[in-house]
Write a protein that holds these residues in place. Structure first.
Motif, PDB file in Angstrom:
ATOM      1  N   THR A   1      46.328  33.025  38.881  1.00 14.96           N
ATOM      2  CA  THR A   1      45.893  33.902  40.235  1.00 14.96           C
ATOM      3  C   THR A   1      44.585  33.066  40.912  1.00 14.96           C
ATOM      4  OG1 THR A   1      46.773  35.888  39.494  1.00 14.96           O
ATOM      5  CG2 THR A   1      45.244  36.112  41.390  1.00 14.96           C
ATOM      6  N   MET A   2      43.722  32.830  39.930  1.00 20.22           N
ATOM      7  CA  MET A   2      42.574  31.915  40.431  1.00 20.22           C
ATOM      8  C   MET A   2      42.867  30.715  40.872  1.00 20.22           C
ATOM      9  SD  MET A   2      40.120  32.597  36.917  1.00 20.22           S
ATOM     10  CE  MET A   2      38.697  31.648  37.645  1.00 20.22           C
ATOM     11  N   LYS A   3      43.990  29.919  40.210  1.00 17.75           N
ATOM     12  CA  LYS A   3      44.407  28.584  40.694  1.00 17.75           C
ATOM     13  C   LYS A   3      45.151  28.881  42.149  1.00 17.75           C
ATOM     14  CE  LYS A   3      47.332  24.926  39.438  1.00 17.75           C
ATOM     15  NZ  LYS A   3      48.219  24.254  38.155  1.00 17.75           N
ATOM     16  N   LYS A   4      45.915  30.033  42.218  1.00 17.72           N
ATOM     17  CA  LYS A   4      46.769  30.137  43.570  1.00 17.72           C
ATOM     18  C   LYS A   4      45.958  30.253  44.771  1.00 17.72           C
ATOM     19  CE  LYS A   4      50.243  33.142  45.533  1.00 17.72           C
ATOM     20  NZ  LYS A   4      50.976  34.139  45.071  1.00 17.72           N
ATOM     21  N   TYR A   5      44.593  30.607  44.489  1.00 17.72           N
ATOM     22  CA  TYR A   5      43.823  31.045  45.833  1.00 17.72           C
ATOM     23  C   TYR A   5      42.557  30.334  45.716  1.00 17.72           C
ATOM     24  CZ  TYR A   5      47.012  35.094  46.554  1.00 17.72           C
ATOM     25  OH  TYR A   5      47.977  35.670  46.739  1.00 17.72           O
ATOM     26  N   ASP A   6      42.447  29.466  46.926  1.00 20.71           N
ATOM     27  CA  ASP A   6      40.901  28.620  47.069  1.00 20.71           C
ATOM     28  C   ASP A   6      39.930  29.404  47.114  1.00 20.71           C
ATOM     29  OD1 ASP A   6      42.609  26.334  46.933  1.00 20.71           O
ATOM     30  OD2 ASP A   6      42.699  26.114  49.145  1.00 20.71           O
ATOM     31  N   ASN A   7      39.751  30.554  47.489  1.00 21.40           N
ATOM     32  CA  ASN A   7      38.604  31.466  47.824  1.00 21.40           C
ATOM     33  C   ASN A   7      38.200  32.235  46.413  1.00 21.40           C
ATOM     34  OD1 ASN A   7      40.886  33.025  48.378  1.00 21.40           O
ATOM     35  ND2 ASN A   7      39.747  34.574  49.331  1.00 21.40           N
ATOM     36  N   ILE A   8      39.255  32.037  45.300  1.00 19.30           N
ATOM     37  CA  ILE A   8      38.657  32.714  44.117  1.00 19.30           C
ATOM     38  C   ILE A   8      37.768  31.655  43.417  1.00 19.30           C
ATOM     39  CG2 ILE A   8      39.241  33.808  41.929  1.00 19.30           C
ATOM     40  CD1 ILE A   8      41.833  34.850  43.000  1.00 19.30           C
ATOM     41  N   CYS A   9      36.547  31.740  42.942  1.00 20.88           N
ATOM     42  CA  CYS A   9      35.812  30.757  42.461  1.00 20.88           C
ATOM     43  C   CYS A   9      36.259  30.372  41.151  1.00 20.88           C
ATOM     44  CB  CYS A   9      34.440  31.086  42.371  1.00 20.88           C
ATOM     45  SG  CYS A   9      33.503  31.310  44.362  1.00 20.88           S
ATOM     46  N   LYS A  10      36.326  29.113  40.693  1.00 18.89           N
ATOM     47  CA  LYS A  10      36.605  28.567  39.559  1.00 18.89           C
ATOM     48  C   LYS A  10      35.444  28.451  38.617  1.00 18.89           C
ATOM     49  CE  LYS A  10      40.568  28.090  41.569  1.00 18.89           C
ATOM     50  NZ  LYS A  10      40.319  28.444  42.961  1.00 18.89           N
ATOM     51  N   TYR A  11      35.084  29.721  38.065  1.00 18.98           N
ATOM     52  CA  TYR A  11      34.176  29.985  37.243  1.00 18.98           C
ATOM     53  C   TYR A  11      34.405  31.216  36.655  1.00 18.98           C
ATOM     54  CZ  TYR A  11      29.636  32.046  35.674  1.00 18.98           C
ATOM     55  OH  TYR A  11      28.784  32.410  34.918  1.00 18.98           O
ATOM     56  N   ILE A  12      34.215  31.082  35.130  1.00 18.68           N
ATOM     57  CA  ILE A  12      34.393  32.253  33.970  1.00 18.68           C
ATOM     58  C   ILE A  12      33.422  32.542  33.280  1.00 18.68           C
ATOM     59  CG2 ILE A  12      36.130  33.177  32.497  1.00 18.68           C
ATOM     60  CD1 ILE A  12      38.232  31.480  33.718  1.00 18.68           C
TER      61      ILE A  12
ATOM     62  N   ASP B   1      38.246  33.775  53.999  1.00 19.87           N
ATOM     63  CA  ASP B   1      36.662  33.189  54.107  1.00 19.87           C
ATOM     64  C   ASP B   1      35.859  33.966  53.209  1.00 19.87           C
ATOM     65  OD1 ASP B   1      37.025  30.979  55.934  1.00 19.87           O
ATOM     66  OD2 ASP B   1      36.650  32.469  57.706  1.00 19.87           O
ATOM     67  N   LEU B   2      36.499  34.866  52.477  1.00 19.30           N
ATOM     68  CA  LEU B   2      35.769  35.506  51.608  1.00 19.30           C
ATOM     69  C   LEU B   2      35.552  35.038  50.116  1.00 19.30           C
ATOM     70  CD1 LEU B   2      34.090  38.210  50.829  1.00 19.30           C
ATOM     71  CD2 LEU B   2      36.341  39.362  50.470  1.00 19.30           C
ATOM     72  N   ARG B   3      34.724  34.576  49.572  1.00 20.93           N
ATOM     73  CA  ARG B   3      34.418  34.259  48.206  1.00 20.93           C
ATOM     74  C   ARG B   3      34.810  35.232  47.238  1.00 20.93           C
ATOM     75  NH1 ARG B   3      30.248  29.431  46.788  1.00 20.93           N
ATOM     76  NH2 ARG B   3      31.494  27.635  47.149  1.00 20.93           N
ATOM     77  N   VAL B   4      35.601  34.857  46.111  1.00 20.38           N
ATOM     78  CA  VAL B   4      35.596  36.023  45.258  1.00 20.38           C
ATOM     79  C   VAL B   4      35.067  35.690  43.982  1.00 20.38           C
ATOM     80  CG1 VAL B   4      37.157  37.689  44.152  1.00 20.38           C
ATOM     81  CG2 VAL B   4      37.398  36.912  46.393  1.00 20.38           C
ATOM     82  N   ARG B   5      34.260  36.151  43.322  1.00 22.77           N
ATOM     83  CA  ARG B   5      34.032  36.130  41.856  1.00 22.77           C
ATOM     84  C   ARG B   5      34.153  37.202  40.848  1.00 22.77           C
ATOM     85  NH1 ARG B   5      31.089  31.384  41.820  1.00 22.77           N
ATOM     86  NH2 ARG B   5      29.900  30.504  43.750  1.00 22.77           N
ATOM     87  N   PHE B   6      34.070  37.277  39.614  1.00 20.51           N
ATOM     88  CA  PHE B   6      34.003  38.312  38.683  1.00 20.51           C
ATOM     89  C   PHE B   6      33.302  38.071  37.470  1.00 20.51           C
ATOM     90  CE2 PHE B   6      37.738  35.661  38.141  1.00 20.51           C
ATOM     91  CZ  PHE B   6      37.652  35.304  36.648  1.00 20.51           C
ATOM     92  N   SER B   7      32.822  39.174  36.972  1.00 17.05           N
ATOM     93  CA  SER B   7      32.124  39.398  35.743  1.00 17.05           C
ATOM     94  C   SER B   7      32.056  40.741  35.056  1.00 17.05           C
ATOM     95  CB  SER B   7      30.796  38.945  35.999  1.00 17.05           C
ATOM     96  OG  SER B   7      29.944  38.473  34.494  1.00 17.05           O
ATOM     97  N   THR B   8      32.383  40.921  33.702  1.00 15.70           N
ATOM     98  CA  THR B   8      32.447  39.711  32.602  1.00 15.70           C
ATOM     99  C   THR B   8      33.882  39.894  32.208  1.00 15.70           C
ATOM    100  OG1 THR B   8      30.240  39.887  32.206  1.00 15.70           O
ATOM    101  CG2 THR B   8      31.556  39.243  30.614  1.00 15.70           C
ATOM    102  N   SER B   9      34.354  38.598  31.478  1.00 13.29           N
ATOM    103  CA  SER B   9      35.525  38.664  31.042  1.00 13.29           C
ATOM    104  C   SER B   9      35.329  38.671  29.666  1.00 13.29           C
ATOM    105  CB  SER B   9      36.274  37.270  31.231  1.00 13.29           C
ATOM    106  OG  SER B   9      36.524  37.287  32.617  1.00 13.29           O
TER     107      SER B   9
END
Length: 476
Positions: free
Chosen positions: A284-295, A264-272
């Motif tokens: 890894t982003m694709k594997k986990y639904d809770n890793i946001c699909k944003y870069i 239930d924990l959404r995960v984002r990251f910055s900066t790439s």
């Protein structure tokens, strides 16, 4: 109280989306401490995260935070040095604070962060209002420095560190909505981009102990937080190893560890950084639904020669290869944002057109967009002439902004007619009858609140949009 002067960063986003380049002020904490701390933080998310570390250190020294500057015993401006506008804003703000200092002579004034090293002499000797100047790696020394000021001295520590990560400090969450929080995973930067002051103001790159990052994420979940953003100047170069050599963690592995803290924990990251983002991270982003699909993948320019002058260490073809990998692995709906600089040294009209054509190719959801302003001490300031006339820079920037507005609107229109999972962060700024949150792609979504509340995940059917916002209706 005088208005705080915003940094006036130029982009096409809503205030919610622009929060990463805003001005934050401490909120009230009333735990019975005898002295009051007021912090204004300027610039980037890393600065806001640092202010939380400072507040934690100062809390141990007997300071609660306040949102009212006139109540403060200690005032800190946590500064940004990325643009000339940012430095001028802080200087203007110091002049305003002088009004409060005259009414309360015991008030201590300090400048923290990225302006500290470069302007320490002028801040202490010319801006007589400043009592202490402290760089990003010296916050543990604040109790000693404040003791010096209490004793009637000026105080300064701008030494940079190769080890400091503040891994053991539990940050006091400032201006928190109680839903989203920052976790700093590394400090400093080894990328010597010719236009950038960060390596000189924040020092060399060092990664934080992976276990301390996981503990912080677990603590946030226990406190009810639903989203974390992993912060670093270049998260893709995160690399931590245990002292005994039995453990080694790269960014893709860290991302997975944080995602596994809670579904239930959404995960984002910055900066790439385009030179470092790997397919391993994307999978890894694709594997986990809770890793946001944003870069956030700053390009800075669409022309290879200009990128070489910027010392970005990749060319246009490499950048396009990384974008193609994102689209191939994560799909067309993955959000991509960028930074763009108009009018870098010697940039021609044809090279400017390459930037516009790259924007057409990538179809960014939004961008941070600036014209080039020379920063003293950078490689570009030493090696290149800032030779593009201001009116040309502004015209090119206008063209970039207009291009981005068109693209943002087109990308948002693709979201109409679809259901988005939105994490509610607050009320809409326009109405207490509407809620505001972000979807997986980091886009702000506004919808009628019904029975939903802050911190809820809500499925929202989007029926309309503007350049910076999606509008919809909650569906069961």
């Amino acid at each position: 109280m005088e208005p705080i002067l915003d940094l006036d960063f130029i982009d096409n986003r809503t205030p919610e989306q622009a929060a990463a380049c805003d001005t934050h002020v401490t909120q009230e904490t009333n735990t019975g401490k005898t002295r009051k701390l007021y912090i204004e933080s300027y610039g980037c998310a890393m600065n806001f995260s640092d202010s939380e570390i400072v507040s934690s250190i100062m809390h141990e020294q007997g300071f609660d935070t306040t949102s009212e500057i006139e109540q403060a015993d200690l005032v800190f401006l946590n500064t940004c040095s990325i643009r000339e506008k940012a430095e001028q804003t802080v200087r203007n703000r110091l002049a305003q604070i002088n009004y409060h200092k005259k009414k309360k002579p015991s008030m201590m004034i300090g400048v923290l962060g990225c302006m500290a090293e470069r302007l320490k002499k002028s801040l202490l000797e010319e801006e007589k209002i400043v009592d202490l100047v402290v760089g990003p790696d010296a916050y543990r020394d604040l109790p000693n420095l404040i003791s010096e000021v209490d004793g009637g001295q000026k105080a300064v520590n701008v030494l940079l560190s190769r080890e400091e990560t503040y891994a053991d400090i539990n940050p006091i969450r400032l201006n928190s909505n109680g839903v989203s929080a920052f976790i700093s995973i590394m400090r400093g930067c080894d990328n010597m981009c010719s236009f950038c002051v960060v390596p000189f103001t924040r020092g060399r790159e060092r990664s934080r102990d992976a276990h301390s990052i996981i503990r912080e994420a677990e603590a946030l979940v226990a406190q009810g937080y639903k989203e974390v953003t992993l912060l670093g100047q270049n998260v893709d170069s995160y690399k931590w190893a245990s002292e005994d050599g039995t453990e080694a963690v790269n960014f893709a592995q860290l991302l997975e560890k944080v995602a596994l803290v809670s579904a239930d924990l959404r995960v984002r990251f910055s900066t790439s950084h385009p030179k470092d983002i790997t397919d391993e991270v994307l999978y890894t982003m694709k594997k986990y639904d809770n890793i946001c699909k944003y870069i956030h993948l700053p390009a800075q320019s669409g022309n290879s020669r200009v990128l070489e002058l910027m010392n970005r260490t990749y060319d246009r073809a490499w950048y396009i290869n990384r974008v193609d990998a994102i689209r191939s692995i994560l799909g067309e709906s993955c959000g991509i944002s960028s930074d763009m600089i108009a009018g870098f040294c010697t940039e021609t009209e044809e090279e400017h057109q390459d930037t516009l054509s790259l924007m057409d190719y990538v179809q960014y959801d939004y961008s941070y967009m600036f014209f080039y302003s020379e920063r003293p001490g950078t490689l570009a300031a030493r090696k290149f002439e800032d030779d593009i006339p201001l009116e040309v820079k502004k015209r090119r920037l206008d063209e970039i902004i207009n291009k981005q507005r068109e693209t943002s609107l087109a990308r948002n229109k693709h979201d109409i007619g679809k259901v988005h999972r939105v994490l509610v962060e607050n009320f809409s700024k326009k109405s207490a009858e509407q809620l505001s949150g972000r979807n997986d792609q980091n886009k702000v979504v506004i919808f009628d609140k019904k029975h939903y509340k802050k911190g809820d995940y809500v499925n929202v059917f989007v029926h309309d949009c503007s350049v910076g916002t999606l509008f919809g209706e909650a569906v069961d």
